[in-house]
Design an enzyme around this catalytic site. Structure first.
Site, PDB file in Angstrom:
ATOM      1  N   ASP A   1       0.826  -1.224   0.000  1.00  0.00           N
ATOM      2  CA  ASP A   1       0.000   0.000   0.000  1.00  0.00           C
ATOM      3  C   ASP A   1       0.852   1.262   0.000  1.00  0.00           C
ATOM      4  OD1 ASP A   1      -2.414  -1.632   0.357  1.00  0.00           O
ATOM      5  OD2 ASP A   1      -1.710  -1.895   2.411  1.00  0.00           O
TER       6      ASP A   1
ATOM      7  N   HIS B   1      -4.156  -1.570  -6.859  1.00  0.00           N
ATOM      8  CA  HIS B   1      -3.409  -0.371  -7.236  1.00  0.00           C
ATOM      9  C   HIS B   1      -4.404   0.718  -7.600  1.00  0.00           C
ATOM     10  CE1 HIS B   1       0.624  -2.560  -8.301  1.00  0.00           C
ATOM     11  NE2 HIS B   1       0.263  -2.674  -7.043  1.00  0.00           N
TER      12      HIS B   1
END
Length: 439
Positions: A13, A41
């Site tokens: 992340d 993403h």
């Protein structure tokens, strides 16, 4: 620039999607080398003054750039239903996928029984102890990789031969049903329904399937510029992360070679992506975790909720001991620091520079989870800044404290920061950073 790799340098992340999106216009091919639909993403872009957000789980972010070919390599475990849904969603935006997406014939498939077994395993661990629960995304990633290395997995190429697919599927489903019934006391799966469903995937996925390793080799010989992207982060690597609280593949640089079939000699740039603070999803040790108001503020302001699961991310101060470790494992020759804007408004910023363990201080990152849970982070305190920096486009326009923060990181790691992201949009990026360490 034969092959550049973009790698998450923390627990995932970190903002890899935005950086890949930023770099994609300058390459010919963007290739994903490991993981599955457990990664998300997030891409945010501006079209005619309007902001739009899109979350990709399997297709590389380069798909949004005309003329860029996207590759899903053999190291990825592929959920056929998920990839087809993602392609349909991308095409609904008016983006042409045909001829621009290539899927490795050797990529392994995620099956319904993988998800069922993973759910049963997590439930079993949770009932035994909260500490034993790994906190998976429930996408069947681990069991799919288990079958791959047990040499019993089903690959994309098997979809292309109906007789082979039916035979392999029946054998696998019957075996997994025995495990679900007898080990986990879970409901068995319908063999015939799954066989028919997956036979149909051949017609829908056939046009995308090829030998991607050979394709990449030819492209590199012809001078193509390739950008390889990993999923998750280096501290979740199955070998170099905080095992067993890891993913089931290799997000680190070595995974690029085995997950795409490219030679290490083709790689000339390894770009690590790091947040200006740390986050982690799921269980596992997290030395700099903040349980109080600051951690909550980082979560809310940074939108720290999983793109795949929606789970709140655990937040903490930047851990340079851990980051130094992933610099070593991957050989980063450059870093991109993301979410610097989230730190605005915090009076004092703490940065972990050492661990205290058994009465001694060390800069060594202990990958053994039992030791990592016992370390005490030792902090340097740096001044914060009040100003909103989200509109800044040049490093000299950052507050002095923000510039000093970047310089401190560079000096500690001895790795240059080449990019700074100060917001979710494509345009919110600072590229004239080097050399901050001399600032």
């Amino acid at each position: 620039m034969p092959v550049s790799i973009v790698i998450g340098s923390q627990w995932g992340d970190e903002g890899k999607g935005k950086i890949v999106d930023l770099l994609s216009p300058d390459v010919d091919i963007v290739a994903r080398y490991q993981g599955g639909a457990n990664a998300g993403h997030t891409i945010v872009w501006d079209e005619e003054g309007e902001t739009e957000e899109f979350v990709l789980h399997l297709v590389p972010s380069g798909i949004f750039h005309e003329g860029v070919t996207c590759v899903i390599g053999n190291g990825v475990v592929l959920d056929p239903k998920a990839i087809l849904e993602e392609i349909e969603k991308i095409e609904s935006l008016g983006i042409d996928v045909e001829g621009r997406l290539k899927i490795s014939h050797n990529a392994h498939l995620i099956m319904p029984y993988h998800k069922a077994i993973e759910a049963a395993q997590e439930e079993d661990r949770a009932s035994a102890s909260d500490d034993d629960e790994i906190g998976t995304t429930g996408r069947g990633i681990g069991p799919a990789y288990t079958d791959k290395f047990a040499r019993t997995g089903i690959r994309v190429v098997d979809l292309l031969d109906e007789d082979v697919l039916r035979r392999k599927l029946r054998r696998s489903i019957e075996e997994k049903n025995a495990i679900l019934r007898d080990v986990y006391d879970a409901e068995a799966l319908d063999v015939d329904r799954i066989v028919e469903e997956y036979v149909e995937f051949d017609q829908k996925i056939d046009d995308y399937v090829t030998d991607t390793s050979a394709y990449l080799s030819r492209a590199l010989d012809d001078g193509a510029r390739v950008l390889a992207e990993g999923a998750q982060g280096s501290l979740l690597d199955v070998d170099f992360g905080s095992y067993p609280y890891v993913t089931s593949s290799h997000p680190t640089a070595g995974g690029c070679c085995t997950g795409l079939g490219v030679s290490p000699t083709e790689i000339d740039r390894v770009l690590g992506i790091a947040k200006a603070y740390c986050t982690r999803v799921g269980n596992g040790p997290f030395p700099t975790e903040l349980d109080g108001e600051v951690g909550q503020a980082l979560r809310e302001k940074g939108g720290e909720f999983g793109a795949t699961t929606g789970r709140p991310r655990r937040c903490g101060w930047l851990d340079l001991v851990a980051l130094r470790y992933t610099c070593m494992v991957n050989g980063f020759n450059e870093l991109a620091l993301t979410k610097l804007d989230i730190l605005s408004g915090i009076d004092e910023l703490k940065v972990c520079t050492e661990y205290r363990y058994d009465g001694k201080t060390t800069r060594r990152f202990p990958s053994e989870p039992q030791n990592l849970t016992r370390v005490e982070p030792q902090y340097e305190t740096l001044p914060g800044w009040e100003a909103d920096i989200s509109a800044v486009r040049h490093v000299d326009d950052l507050p002095r404290a923000a510039q000093d923060y970047l310089a401190f990181i560079e000096n500690y790691l001895d790795v240059e920061i080449g990019l700074v992201s100060n917001g979710p949009r494509r345009s919110q990026i600072i590229t004239d950073v080097q050399p901050m360490a001399a600032a």
